[in-house]
Design a protein around this motif. Structure first.
Motif, PDB file in Angstrom:
ATOM      1  N   GLN A 262       0.831  -1.209   0.000  1.00  0.00           N
ATOM      2  CA  GLN A 262       0.000   0.000   0.000  1.00  0.00           C
ATOM      3  C   GLN A 262       0.864   1.257   0.000  1.00  0.00           C
ATOM      4  OE1 GLN A 262      -2.283  -1.138   3.586  1.00  0.00           O
ATOM      5  NE2 GLN A 262      -4.132  -0.953   2.328  1.00  0.00           N
ATOM      6  N   ASP A 263       1.944   1.245   0.789  1.00  0.00           N
ATOM      7  CA  ASP A 263       2.837   2.403   0.858  1.00  0.00           C
ATOM      8  C   ASP A 263       3.365   2.763  -0.528  1.00  0.00           C
ATOM      9  OD1 ASP A 263       2.552   2.381   3.621  1.00  0.00           O
ATOM     10  OD2 ASP A 263       4.472   1.394   3.994  1.00  0.00           O
ATOM     11  N   ALA A 264       3.873   1.760  -1.235  1.00  0.00           N
ATOM     12  CA  ALA A 264       4.504   2.010  -2.534  1.00  0.00           C
ATOM     13  C   ALA A 264       3.499   2.526  -3.556  1.00  0.00           C
ATOM     14  CB  ALA A 264       5.169   0.722  -3.035  1.00  0.00           C
ATOM     15  N   LEU A 265       2.312   1.946  -3.593  1.00  0.00           N
ATOM     16  CA  LEU A 265       1.327   2.387  -4.577  1.00  0.00           C
ATOM     17  C   LEU A 265       0.760   3.755  -4.228  1.00  0.00           C
ATOM     18  CD1 LEU A 265      -0.604  -0.829  -5.668  1.00  0.00           C
ATOM     19  CD2 LEU A 265       1.449   0.233  -6.625  1.00  0.00           C
ATOM     20  N   ALA A 266       0.678   4.084  -2.949  1.00  0.00           N
ATOM     21  CA  ALA A 266       0.219   5.420  -2.563  1.00  0.00           C
ATOM     22  C   ALA A 266       1.188   6.481  -3.062  1.00  0.00           C
ATOM     23  CB  ALA A 266       0.061   5.505  -1.046  1.00  0.00           C
ATOM     24  N   VAL A 267       2.483   6.230  -2.897  1.00  0.00           N
ATOM     25  CA  VAL A 267       3.495   7.180  -3.371  1.00  0.00           C
ATOM     26  C   VAL A 267       3.443   7.302  -4.888  1.00  0.00           C
ATOM     27  CG1 VAL A 267       5.980   7.586  -3.578  1.00  0.00           C
ATOM     28  CG2 VAL A 267       5.018   6.835  -1.395  1.00  0.00           C
ATOM     29  N   ALA A 268       3.196   6.183  -5.576  1.00  0.00           N
ATOM     30  CA  ALA A 268       3.157   6.191  -7.035  1.00  0.00           C
ATOM     31  C   ALA A 268       1.839   6.720  -7.583  1.00  0.00           C
ATOM     32  CB  ALA A 268       3.400   4.788  -7.571  1.00  0.00           C
ATOM     33  N   GLY A 269       0.840   6.894  -6.717  1.00  0.00           N
ATOM     34  CA  GLY A 269      -0.458   7.362  -7.169  1.00  0.00           C
ATOM     35  C   GLY A 269      -1.232   6.317  -7.952  1.00  0.00           C
ATOM     36  N   LEU A 270      -1.012   5.030  -7.640  1.00  0.00           N
ATOM     37  CA  LEU A 270      -1.664   3.938  -8.356  1.00  0.00           C
ATOM     38  C   LEU A 270      -2.715   3.254  -7.481  1.00  0.00           C
ATOM     39  CD1 LEU A 270       1.442   2.315 -10.114  1.00  0.00           C
ATOM     40  CD2 LEU A 270      -0.286   3.827 -11.130  1.00  0.00           C
ATOM     41  N   ASP A 271      -3.634   2.597  -8.126  1.00  0.00           N
ATOM     42  CA  ASP A 271      -4.737   1.897  -7.459  1.00  0.00           C
ATOM     43  C   ASP A 271      -4.199   0.702  -6.670  1.00  0.00           C
ATOM     44  OD1 ASP A 271      -7.118   0.714  -6.715  1.00  0.00           O
ATOM     45  OD2 ASP A 271      -7.644   0.041  -8.730  1.00  0.00           O
ATOM     46  N   ALA A 272      -4.572   0.619  -5.388  1.00  0.00           N
ATOM     47  CA  ALA A 272      -4.111  -0.473  -4.523  1.00  0.00           C
ATOM     48  C   ALA A 272      -5.249  -1.410  -4.141  1.00  0.00           C
ATOM     49  CB  ALA A 272      -3.461   0.093  -3.260  1.00  0.00           C
ATOM     50  N   SER A 273      -6.311  -1.430  -4.946  1.00  0.00           N
ATOM     51  CA  SER A 273      -7.482  -2.222  -4.570  1.00  0.00           C
ATOM     52  C   SER A 273      -7.437  -3.659  -5.079  1.00  0.00           C
ATOM     53  CB  SER A 273      -8.756  -1.551  -5.099  1.00  0.00           C
ATOM     54  OG  SER A 273      -8.786  -1.579  -6.526  1.00  0.00           O
ATOM     55  N   ARG A 274      -6.472  -3.984  -5.927  1.00  0.00           N
ATOM     56  CA  ARG A 274      -6.398  -5.341  -6.469  1.00  0.00           C
ATOM     57  C   ARG A 274      -5.722  -6.252  -5.444  1.00  0.00           C
ATOM     58  NH1 ARG A 274      -4.804  -1.771 -10.435  1.00  0.00           N
ATOM     59  NH2 ARG A 274      -6.130  -1.641 -12.304  1.00  0.00           N
ATOM     60  N   ILE A 275      -6.506  -6.890  -4.619  1.00  0.00           N
ATOM     61  CA  ILE A 275      -5.969  -7.683  -3.523  1.00  0.00           C
ATOM     62  C   ILE A 275      -6.803  -8.928  -3.314  1.00  0.00           C
ATOM     63  CG2 ILE A 275      -7.188  -6.052  -1.985  1.00  0.00           C
ATOM     64  CD1 ILE A 275      -5.529  -7.086   0.317  1.00  0.00           C
ATOM     65  N   VAL A 276      -6.108 -10.056  -3.131  1.00  0.00           N
ATOM     66  CA  VAL A 276      -6.731 -11.304  -2.711  1.00  0.00           C
ATOM     67  C   VAL A 276      -5.869 -11.883  -1.591  1.00  0.00           C
ATOM     68  CG1 VAL A 276      -7.348 -13.670  -3.346  1.00  0.00           C
ATOM     69  CG2 VAL A 276      -7.812 -11.791  -4.933  1.00  0.00           C
ATOM     70  N   GLN A 277      -6.511 -12.348  -0.546  1.00  0.00           N
ATOM     71  CA  GLN A 277      -5.757 -12.891   0.586  1.00  0.00           C
ATOM     72  C   GLN A 277      -5.389 -14.351   0.339  1.00  0.00           C
ATOM     73  OE1 GLN A 277      -7.331 -12.113   4.500  1.00  0.00           O
ATOM     74  NE2 GLN A 277      -6.289 -13.857   5.409  1.00  0.00           N
ATOM     75  N   GLY A 278      -4.134 -14.684   0.627  1.00  0.00           N
ATOM     76  CA  GLY A 278      -3.661 -16.065   0.549  1.00  0.00           C
ATOM     77  C   GLY A 278      -3.343 -16.603   1.926  1.00  0.00           C
ATOM     78  N   ASP A 279      -2.593 -17.702   1.944  1.00  0.00           N
ATOM     79  CA  ASP A 279      -2.318 -18.363   3.221  1.00  0.00           C
ATOM     80  C   ASP A 279      -0.864 -18.780   3.383  1.00  0.00           C
ATOM     81  OD1 ASP A 279      -2.163 -20.350   1.344  1.00  0.00           O
ATOM     82  OD2 ASP A 279      -3.709 -21.638   2.243  1.00  0.00           O
ATOM     83  N   PHE A 280       0.021 -18.243   2.537  1.00  0.00           N
ATOM     84  CA  PHE A 280       1.455 -18.548   2.535  1.00  0.00           C
ATOM     85  C   PHE A 280       1.782 -19.918   1.938  1.00  0.00           C
ATOM     86  CE2 PHE A 280       1.718 -15.425   6.195  1.00  0.00           C
ATOM     87  CZ  PHE A 280       2.397 -14.453   5.476  1.00  0.00           C
ATOM     88  N   ALA A 281       0.780 -20.673   1.458  1.00  0.00           N
ATOM     89  CA  ALA A 281       1.020 -21.998   0.897  1.00  0.00           C
ATOM     90  C   ALA A 281       0.889 -21.970  -0.622  1.00  0.00           C
ATOM     91  CB  ALA A 281       0.041 -23.010   1.488  1.00  0.00           C
ATOM     92  N   GLU A 282       1.508 -22.954  -1.300  1.00  0.00           N
ATOM     93  CA  GLU A 282       1.522 -22.974  -2.766  1.00  0.00           C
ATOM     94  C   GLU A 282       0.113 -23.072  -3.337  1.00  0.00           C
ATOM     95  OE1 GLU A 282       3.261 -25.727  -6.425  1.00  0.00           O
ATOM     96  OE2 GLU A 282       4.273 -25.748  -4.457  1.00  0.00           O
TER      97      GLU A 282
END
Length: 333
Positions: free
Chosen positions: A207-227
């Motif tokens: 989120q920090d990086a995209l906020a600085v770049a002025g880009l959309d940070a809404s593309r998110i899916v939660q995973g579980d650290f497994a393959e």
């Protein structure tokens, strides 16, 4: 002027033994060879060392083992490349002592009861806890424990006295900044578990990086650290945002699954979609294409956890430690 107090480290160095061996010899603890005891005694006399009272109290009660407890139920966790490297790091430090390492999966009621019994009856000299989730029952066990506790990673919801962590937020930010620098503008992320400190911190870096770049940070899916979780999350990302051109994946294991799904979907990496992982496990060098990832010093994490626990057992009060992360650029980006 008051005379400077000689430290246990100085005694150990002069005697040519580990800090733990010096502490145990000074406090007449069991399982110390005669040669080591005599070397430590000579060093104590030569340096004028005065043992710390707290350290003496702890050392004389030692039983010769420490526990690494992981919040999880699946025995396969212990074969996970991340935890395997942590164990290697811990073991490399404990090899210099007389302490044995006991592994425990402690999320199930049975596992928690077994760990609680071990701590209540002082069948361990100390505990290292990893992968705690928010409101994790292991946190309550840690607060009630009558032995030193060191956390691997900062848990959510409270700040423990002793922990070793990697700079996850900085790593997540560096990964995402790299995607931005390569010209990606429709960047997504597959997070780790957001009820764990590492997953939350890496997502915050994204989120920090995209906020600085002025880009959309809404593309998110939660995973579980497994393959498999990474594969499932990548499929969901493609279904919801088929035009995405970059993805930061919060672990290499999940990134391996994501690469598989992208390949099956006919997406070229990195031409169509650039991928960056996190951890830099050995498999990251052998994916197709080799995975750009954030390196965290996993074995060092284990080593420093063990060293911190030994310091507490010696009566010291070490400060929390944050280990640096760095970006390793390979062909996937």
């Amino acid at each position: 002027m008051a005379k400077r107090q000689v430290t246990l480290d100085e005694v150990a160095e002069r005697a040519g033994v580990s800090r733990s061996a010096a502490s145990r010899a000074i406090n007449n603890a069991p399982n110390v060879s005669r040669v080591k005891r005599e070397a430590v005694q000579r060093a104590v006399e030569a340096l004028g060392y005065v043992p710390n009272a707290t350290a003496r109290a702890l050392a004389t009660q030692q039983v010769g083992s420490v526990v690494l407890a992981i919040s999880g139920e699946d025995p396969a966790l212990l074969a996970d490349p991340f935890f395997a490297e942590v164990v290697v790091g811990i073991s490399s430090v404990l090899e210099e002592t007389d302490l044995e390492l006991v592994l425990s999966l402690a999320t199930s009621e049975r596992g928690q009861a077994r760990l609680a019994q071990r701590l209540r009856t002082r069948q361990a000299d100390g505990v290292m806890l990893m992968s705690l989730r928010e409101n994790d029952p292991l946190a309550a066990l840690a607060h009630q424990a009558d032995v030193p506790v060191v956390f691997g990673g900062r848990p959510l919801g409270f700040e423990p006295s002793y922990y070793v962590d990697a700079d996850n937020r900085c790593g997540g930010r560096a990964a995402t900044e790299h995607l931005v620098a390569t010209g990606r503008t429709r960047i997504a992320t597959i997070t780790g578990r957001l009820d764990e400190g590492a997953g939350t911190a890496r997502y915050q870096g994204f989120q920090d990086a995209l906020a600085v770049a002025g880009l959309d940070a809404s593309r998110i899916v939660q995973g579980d650290f497994a393959e498999d979780g990474g594969a499932q999350a990548m499929g969901e990302l493609l279904a919801r945002w088929p035009d995405l051109d970059g993805v930061f994946v919060a672990s290499d294991q999940m990134a391996i699954g994501a690469l598989r799904v992208l390949r099956e979907a006919g997406r070229s990496v990195p031409d169509d979609v650039a991928v960056v992982g996190f951890n830099d496990i050995s498999a990251a060098r052998h994916t197709v294409p080799p995975l750009t990832t954030v390196h965290q010093p996993i074995q060092a994490l284990g080593r420093e956890m063990a060293r911190m626990l030994l310091a507490v057992l010696a009566g010291e009060q070490p400060s929390p430690l944050i280990l640096p992360t760095r970006l390793v650029v390979r062909a996937s980006s």
